[in-house]
Enzyme design. Structure first.
Site, mmCIF file in Angstrom:
data_model
loop_
_atom_site.group_PDB
_atom_site.id
_atom_site.type_symbol
_atom_site.label_atom_id
_atom_site.label_comp_id
_atom_site.label_asym_id
_atom_site.label_seq_id
_atom_site.Cartn_x
_atom_site.Cartn_y
_atom_site.Cartn_z
ATOM 1 N N HIS A 240 25.990 -23.986 30.089
ATOM 2 C CA HIS A 240 25.418 -24.425 28.810
ATOM 3 C C HIS A 240 23.896 -24.307 28.860
ATOM 4 O O HIS A 240 23.247 -24.818 29.764
ATOM 5 C CB HIS A 240 25.838 -25.873 28.541
ATOM 6 C CG HIS A 240 25.451 -26.377 27.189
ATOM 7 N ND1 HIS A 240 26.192 -26.113 26.049
ATOM 8 C CD2 HIS A 240 24.402 -27.128 26.778
ATOM 9 C CE1 HIS A 240 25.619 -26.685 25.010
ATOM 10 N NE2 HIS A 240 24.521 -27.304 25.418
ATOM 11 N N SER B 176 25.076 -28.309 31.775
ATOM 12 C CA SER B 176 23.833 -27.959 31.084
ATOM 13 C C SER B 176 22.701 -27.817 32.098
ATOM 14 O O SER B 176 22.349 -28.788 32.786
ATOM 15 C CB SER B 176 23.486 -29.052 30.078
ATOM 16 O OG SER B 176 22.152 -28.875 29.651
ATOM 17 N N MET C 89 15.224 -25.147 22.808
ATOM 18 C CA MET C 89 14.559 -26.084 21.874
ATOM 19 C C MET C 89 13.231 -25.503 21.418
ATOM 20 O O MET C 89 12.588 -24.774 22.174
ATOM 21 C CB MET C 89 14.299 -27.408 22.592
ATOM 22 C CG MET C 89 15.537 -28.042 23.167
ATOM 23 S SD MET C 89 15.110 -29.577 24.008
ATOM 24 C CE MET C 89 16.698 -29.985 24.719
ATOM 25 N N GLY D 275 17.657 -33.075 21.991
ATOM 26 C CA GLY D 275 16.252 -32.958 22.396
ATOM 27 C C GLY D 275 16.014 -33.287 23.860
ATOM 28 O O GLY D 275 15.091 -32.762 24.469
ATOM 29 N N PHE D 276 16.867 -34.147 24.411
ATOM 30 C CA PHE D 276 16.641 -34.586 25.789
ATOM 31 C C PHE D 276 17.966 -34.781 26.513
ATOM 32 O O PHE D 276 18.957 -35.187 25.897
ATOM 33 C CB PHE D 276 15.876 -35.925 25.807
ATOM 34 C CG PHE D 276 14.577 -35.856 25.056
ATOM 35 C CD1 PHE D 276 13.416 -35.413 25.681
ATOM 36 C CD2 PHE D 276 14.523 -36.210 23.716
ATOM 37 C CE1 PHE D 276 12.220 -35.319 24.974
ATOM 38 C CE2 PHE D 276 13.327 -36.126 22.996
ATOM 39 C CZ PHE D 276 12.174 -35.685 23.632
ATOM 40 N N GLY D 277 17.956 -34.552 27.821
ATOM 41 C CA GLY D 277 19.111 -34.868 28.643
ATOM 42 C C GLY D 277 19.061 -36.340 29.041
ATOM 43 O O GLY D 277 18.054 -37.025 28.834
ATOM 44 N N GLY D 278 20.157 -36.841 29.569
ATOM 45 C CA GLY D 278 20.184 -38.187 30.140
ATOM 46 C C GLY D 278 20.126 -39.334 29.154
ATOM 47 O O GLY D 278 19.754 -40.448 29.522
ATOM 48 N N MET E 124 18.742 -25.268 19.465
ATOM 49 C CA MET E 124 18.179 -26.391 18.717
ATOM 50 C C MET E 124 16.856 -25.921 18.142
ATOM 51 O O MET E 124 15.779 -26.413 18.500
ATOM 52 C CB MET E 124 17.998 -27.593 19.651
ATOM 53 C CG MET E 124 19.302 -28.273 19.979
ATOM 54 S SD MET E 124 19.192 -29.302 21.450
ATOM 55 C CE MET E 124 19.550 -28.080 22.681
ATOM 56 N N GLY F 69 25.220 -32.659 31.578
ATOM 57 C CA GLY F 69 23.928 -32.396 32.211
ATOM 58 C C GLY F 69 23.661 -33.390 33.313
ATOM 59 O O GLY F 69 23.957 -33.165 34.491
ATOM 60 N N ASP G 202 20.391 -24.910 26.710
ATOM 61 C CA ASP G 202 19.779 -25.637 25.596
ATOM 62 C C ASP G 202 18.424 -25.046 25.246
ATOM 63 O O ASP G 202 17.458 -25.220 25.992
ATOM 64 C CB ASP G 202 19.594 -27.106 25.988
ATOM 65 C CG ASP G 202 20.913 -27.848 26.061
ATOM 66 O OD1 ASP G 202 21.661 -27.799 25.078
ATOM 67 O OD2 ASP G 202 21.194 -28.455 27.110
ATOM 68 N N MET H 158 27.569 -33.426 18.730
ATOM 69 C CA MET H 158 26.548 -34.065 19.578
ATOM 70 C C MET H 158 26.922 -35.523 19.842
ATOM 71 O O MET H 158 27.259 -36.263 18.919
ATOM 72 C CB MET H 158 25.168 -34.015 18.904
ATOM 73 C CG MET H 158 24.522 -32.649 18.791
ATOM 74 S SD MET H 158 24.389 -31.696 20.321
ATOM 75 C CE MET H 158 23.409 -32.792 21.362
ATOM 76 N N ASP I 95 28.656 -32.719 23.444
ATOM 77 C CA ASP I 95 27.417 -32.515 24.205
ATOM 78 C C ASP I 95 26.531 -33.747 24.083
ATOM 79 O O ASP I 95 26.133 -34.127 22.980
ATOM 80 C CB ASP I 95 26.703 -31.282 23.630
ATOM 81 C CG ASP I 95 25.419 -30.928 24.345
ATOM 82 O OD1 ASP I 95 25.132 -31.521 25.390
ATOM 83 O OD2 ASP I 95 24.718 -30.036 23.836
ATOM 84 N N GLY I 96 26.208 -34.356 25.241
ATOM 85 C CA GLY I 96 25.284 -35.485 25.262
ATOM 86 C C GLY I 96 25.966 -36.773 25.672
ATOM 87 O O GLY I 96 26.913 -37.220 25.028
ATOM 88 N N GLY I 97 25.507 -37.324 26.778
ATOM 89 C CA GLY I 97 26.038 -38.605 27.246
ATOM 90 C C GLY I 97 27.436 -38.528 27.844
ATOM 91 O O GLY I 97 28.107 -39.550 27.972
ATOM 92 N N HIS J 164 23.171 -23.047 23.164
ATOM 93 C CA HIS J 164 23.015 -24.079 22.131
ATOM 94 C C HIS J 164 21.586 -24.000 21.593
ATOM 95 O O HIS J 164 20.642 -24.379 22.281
ATOM 96 C CB HIS J 164 23.316 -25.437 22.781
ATOM 97 C CG HIS J 164 23.109 -26.612 21.885
ATOM 98 N ND1 HIS J 164 23.072 -27.910 22.368
ATOM 99 C CD2 HIS J 164 22.948 -26.714 20.539
ATOM 100 C CE1 HIS J 164 22.885 -28.743 21.364
ATOM 101 N NE2 HIS J 164 22.803 -28.046 20.246
HETATM 102 C C1 DX5 Z 1 20.621 -32.470 24.424
HETATM 103 C C2 DX5 Z 1 21.268 -31.229 24.981
HETATM 104 C C3 DX5 Z 1 22.324 -31.459 25.979
HETATM 105 C C4 DX5 Z 1 21.898 -32.183 27.203
HETATM 106 C C5 DX5 Z 1 23.065 -32.996 27.662
HETATM 107 O O1 DX5 Z 1 19.699 -32.104 23.479
HETATM 108 O O2 DX5 Z 1 21.848 -30.478 23.935
HETATM 109 O O3 DX5 Z 1 22.999 -30.270 26.321
HETATM 110 O O4 DX5 Z 1 21.449 -31.337 28.216
HETATM 111 O O5 DX5 Z 1 22.624 -33.751 28.694
HETATM 112 P P1 DX5 Z 1 23.329 -35.072 29.224
HETATM 113 O O6 DX5 Z 1 24.685 -34.665 29.713
HETATM 114 O O7 DX5 Z 1 22.388 -35.440 30.321
HETATM 115 O O8 DX5 Z 1 23.370 -36.045 28.096
HETATM 116 ZN ZN ZN Z 2 23.323 -28.718 24.449
#
Ligand code: DX5
Ligand code: ZN
Length: 216
Positions: free
Chosen positions: A33, A8, A37, A142-145, A68, A197, A35, A137, A175-177, A66
């Site tokens: 990927h 991502s 938003m 909404g956020f990475g990490g 959002m 990501g 994202d 998900m 996707d996510g974590g 993706h």
């Molecule tokens: C979250 C995004 C993800 C995000 C994943 O809203 O859809 O794609 O970038 O990031 P990590 O891998 O850091 O959780």
């Molecule tokens: Zn995503």
């Protein structure tokens, strides 16, 4: 089966985006990927088409987009114009999901449906045969990490069972974590593709992290 890895760019260095995309081009990543938003469906805004047209020009990987955003169907033509392969829309944003899925396919892209952590897999029973992929998900979007939500592993297991039972050909993406530890458990539970990501971009050598994820 080796996982499909979709890094991502939300976690990339936006001041050096061309450099990071070049690194991904040279890596074993399968997809890119993206994202998008809107600050309405999710509490954050990422990037829009003026930036993404340069991302699309620079990458050699198929785009896994993706959305959002509310009313994602409004942007099907713009998403297609980027050269997108897979267009992911959220179940929660589409009261007429069947129609949106058809419109995405008619536009020449692979339709995918994304579900939030609180949306049960069972709600997909009547759409799972119509989509090429389901994106589960692992965090609230909404956020990475963010920290991985453990229940996601069970959702992937349930979804694998639903796909088998209905004869759907949909891939399962998470996707996510996702990192080496959660990724291994998700693959065991039946996932096909992993969005990564933070775990890629915070690694000291991102290409090596992608290689490790490919070989989970
Ligand atoms: C979250 C995004 C993800 C995000 C994943 O809203 O859809 O794609 O970038 O990031 P990590 O891998 O850091 O959780
Ligand atoms: Zn995503």
């Amino acid at each position: 089966m080796k996982p499909i890895i979709s890094p991502s760019i939300l976690s990339a260095d936006f001041g050096n985006l061309a450099r990071d995309i070049d690194m991904l081009n040279r890596s074993e990543a399968d997809w890119l990927h993206i994202d998008i938003m809107d600050g309405v469906f999710v509490p954050n805004i990422s990037f829009g088409f003026p930036v993404l047209k340069h991302v699309a020009r620079l990458t050699r990987k198929p785009l896994d987009v993706h959305l959002m955003i509310v009313q994602p169907e409004k942007f099907i033509a713009e998403i297609k114009a980027l050269g997108t392969e897979i267009m992911n829309v959220h179940y929660e944003t589409c009261p007429h999901l069947h129609r949106v899925v058809e419109q995405i396919r008619e536009a020449g892209m692979k339709p995918a449906v994304t579900i939030n952590p609180a949306t049960p897999v069972t709600l997909l029973k009547d759409i799972v045969r119509e989509v090429d992929m389901v994106l589960v998900m692992g965090v609230n979007p909404g956020f990475g990490g963010q920290k991985f939500i453990e229940n996601t592993v069970e959702k992937v297991r349930d979804l694998r069972e639903l796909i088998t039972r209905t004869g759907s050909k949909a891939l399962i993406e998470v996707d996510g974590g996702v990192n080496l530890e959660t990724g291994a458990r998700l693959m065991k539970a039946g996932a096909d593709a992993l969005v990564v990501g933070n775990a890629v971009f915070s690694a000291s050598i991102p290409e090596e992290m992608i290689h490790a994820l490919k070989n989970l």
